[in-house]
Design a protein around this motif. Sequence first.
Motif, PDB file in Angstrom:
ATOM      1  N   GLU A  51      30.426   5.177  37.866  1.00 28.43           N
ATOM      2  CA  GLU A  51      31.401   4.552  38.765  1.00 28.43           C
ATOM      3  C   GLU A  51      32.338   3.597  38.038  1.00 28.43           C
ATOM      4  OE1 GLU A  51      32.046   5.141  41.832  1.00 28.43           O
ATOM      5  OE2 GLU A  51      30.376   6.424  42.362  1.00 28.43           O
ATOM      6  N   LEU A  52      32.026   3.276  36.784  1.00 33.74           N
ATOM      7  CA  LEU A  52      32.826   2.293  36.048  1.00 33.74           C
ATOM      8  C   LEU A  52      34.316   2.633  35.992  1.00 33.74           C
ATOM      9  CD1 LEU A  52      33.017  -0.293  34.340  1.00 33.74           C
ATOM     10  CD2 LEU A  52      32.422   1.107  32.355  1.00 33.74           C
ATOM     11  N   PRO A  53      34.712   3.833  35.572  1.00 31.10           N
ATOM     12  CA  PRO A  53      36.158   4.115  35.515  1.00 31.10           C
ATOM     13  C   PRO A  53      36.849   3.951  36.871  1.00 31.10           C
ATOM     14  CG  PRO A  53      34.930   5.805  34.338  1.00 31.10           C
ATOM     15  CD  PRO A  53      33.926   4.968  35.083  1.00 31.10           C
ATOM     16  N   ARG A  54      36.219   4.436  37.927  1.00 30.98           N
ATOM     17  CA  ARG A  54      36.812   4.342  39.256  1.00 30.98           C
ATOM     18  C   ARG A  54      36.875   2.885  39.717  1.00 30.98           C
ATOM     19  NH1 ARG A  54      35.415   4.995  44.705  1.00 30.98           N
ATOM     20  NH2 ARG A  54      33.180   5.024  44.273  1.00 30.98           N
ATOM     21  N   ALA A  55      35.830   2.118  39.415  1.00 33.75           N
ATOM     22  CA  ALA A  55      35.812   0.704  39.803  1.00 33.75           C
ATOM     23  C   ALA A  55      36.911  -0.066  39.074  1.00 33.75           C
ATOM     24  CB  ALA A  55      34.450   0.093  39.513  1.00 33.75           C
ATOM     25  N   LEU A  56      37.072   0.190  37.785  1.00 34.50           N
ATOM     26  CA  LEU A  56      38.120  -0.504  37.034  1.00 34.50           C
ATOM     27  C   LEU A  56      39.502  -0.113  37.528  1.00 34.50           C
ATOM     28  CD1 LEU A  56      36.648  -0.453  33.415  1.00 34.50           C
ATOM     29  CD2 LEU A  56      36.590  -2.303  35.116  1.00 34.50           C
ATOM     30  N   ASP A  57      39.708   1.159  37.830  1.00 35.70           N
ATOM     31  CA  ASP A  57      40.994   1.586  38.391  1.00 35.70           C
ATOM     32  C   ASP A  57      41.270   0.882  39.715  1.00 35.70           C
ATOM     33  OD1 ASP A  57      41.475   3.278  36.250  1.00 35.70           O
ATOM     34  OD2 ASP A  57      40.904   5.108  37.332  1.00 35.70           O
ATOM     35  N   TYR A  58      40.258   0.825  40.562  1.00 36.95           N
ATOM     36  CA  TYR A  58      40.392   0.167  41.867  1.00 36.95           C
ATOM     37  C   TYR A  58      40.758  -1.312  41.687  1.00 36.95           C
ATOM     38  CZ  TYR A  58      38.868  -2.152  46.151  1.00 36.95           C
ATOM     39  OH  TYR A  58      38.819  -2.944  47.276  1.00 36.95           O
ATOM     40  N   LEU A  59      40.015  -2.004  40.835  1.00 32.85           N
ATOM     41  CA  LEU A  59      40.248  -3.437  40.633  1.00 32.85           C
ATOM     42  C   LEU A  59      41.593  -3.701  39.968  1.00 32.85           C
ATOM     43  CD1 LEU A  59      36.631  -4.386  39.528  1.00 32.85           C
ATOM     44  CD2 LEU A  59      37.727  -4.973  41.714  1.00 32.85           C
ATOM     45  N   ASP A  60      41.958  -2.882  38.976  1.00 32.49           N
ATOM     46  CA  ASP A  60      43.259  -3.048  38.312  1.00 32.49           C
ATOM     47  C   ASP A  60      44.409  -2.848  39.291  1.00 32.49           C
ATOM     48  OD1 ASP A  60      42.143  -3.627  35.848  1.00 32.49           O
ATOM     49  OD2 ASP A  60      42.434  -1.617  35.034  1.00 32.49           O
ATOM     50  N   ALA A  61      44.286  -1.870  40.164  1.00 30.07           N
ATOM     51  CA  ALA A  61      45.353  -1.586  41.130  1.00 30.07           C
ATOM     52  C   ALA A  61      45.515  -2.728  42.127  1.00 30.07           C
ATOM     53  CB  ALA A  61      45.063  -0.278  41.873  1.00 30.07           C
ATOM     54  N   LYS A  62      44.426  -3.404  42.439  1.00 31.48           N
ATOM     55  CA  LYS A  62      44.482  -4.487  43.417  1.00 31.48           C
ATOM     56  C   LYS A  62      44.983  -5.787  42.792  1.00 31.48           C
ATOM     57  CE  LYS A  62      42.127  -5.837  47.502  1.00 31.48           C
ATOM     58  NZ  LYS A  62      40.980  -5.680  48.346  1.00 31.48           N
ATOM     59  N   GLY A  63      44.546  -6.112  41.607  1.00 33.47           N
ATOM     60  CA  GLY A  63      44.952  -7.352  40.951  1.00 33.47           C
ATOM     61  C   GLY A  63      44.129  -8.535  41.406  1.00 33.47           C
ATOM     62  N   PHE A  64      43.829  -9.454  40.476  1.00 35.50           N
ATOM     63  CA  PHE A  64      42.967 -10.606  40.754  1.00 35.50           C
ATOM     64  C   PHE A  64      43.403 -11.402  41.979  1.00 35.50           C
ATOM     65  CE2 PHE A  64      42.082 -10.597  36.020  1.00 35.50           C
ATOM     66  CZ  PHE A  64      40.793 -10.108  36.148  1.00 35.50           C
ATOM     67  N   ALA A  65      44.682 -11.636  42.122  1.00 33.00           N
ATOM     68  CA  ALA A  65      45.178 -12.491  43.207  1.00 33.00           C
ATOM     69  C   ALA A  65      44.844 -11.933  44.587  1.00 33.00           C
ATOM     70  CB  ALA A  65      46.678 -12.699  43.070  1.00 33.00           C
ATOM     71  N   ALA A  66      44.662 -10.631  44.686  1.00 28.05           N
ATOM     72  CA  ALA A  66      44.392 -10.002  45.977  1.00 28.05           C
ATOM     73  C   ALA A  66      42.906  -9.723  46.214  1.00 28.05           C
ATOM     74  CB  ALA A  66      45.178  -8.696  46.087  1.00 28.05           C
ATOM     75  N   PHE A  67      42.050 -10.110  45.283  1.00 23.30           N
ATOM     76  CA  PHE A  67      40.609  -9.860  45.448  1.00 23.30           C
ATOM     77  C   PHE A  67      40.064 -10.594  46.666  1.00 23.30           C
ATOM     78  CE2 PHE A  67      38.882  -8.838  40.905  1.00 23.30           C
ATOM     79  CZ  PHE A  67      39.744  -7.757  40.815  1.00 23.30           C
TER      80      PHE A  67
END
Length: 114
Positions: A51-67
């Motif tokens: 799940e790591l690649p998908r999780a990183l893609d998801y998090l990168d697309a969202k950006g820290f400010a929107a977490f």
Amino acid sequence: MSTQTLLPESFQALEPYAVGWALGGSAVRAARRGNSTPGEREAFYAAAVGELPRALDYLDAKGFAAFDDADERLMNLMLSLGHVALAVEQQKGAETRHARDRAHMRITHTPAGA
């Protein structure tokens, strides 16, 4: 029965690991690795590594400010995977010995408290 989830909806398969492994702070994650059993590490690794690649893609697309809280937990879960991957992929049977040695190498500071 509650249907509240700890992780983003598309990562439900990782829910069983969220409480035990989605930990904030490098020192806390390192301690969890050191205090876990080989079975706990291997089960978490097996569930999360794909799940790591998908999780990183998801998090990168969202950006820290929107977490939100679920995103933060997913990020911490993947950071824990980094610790566990070292144990599972590199240390293997020597992890117990290395865990003893790591007890004398405390993490006191990391960038941004990661």
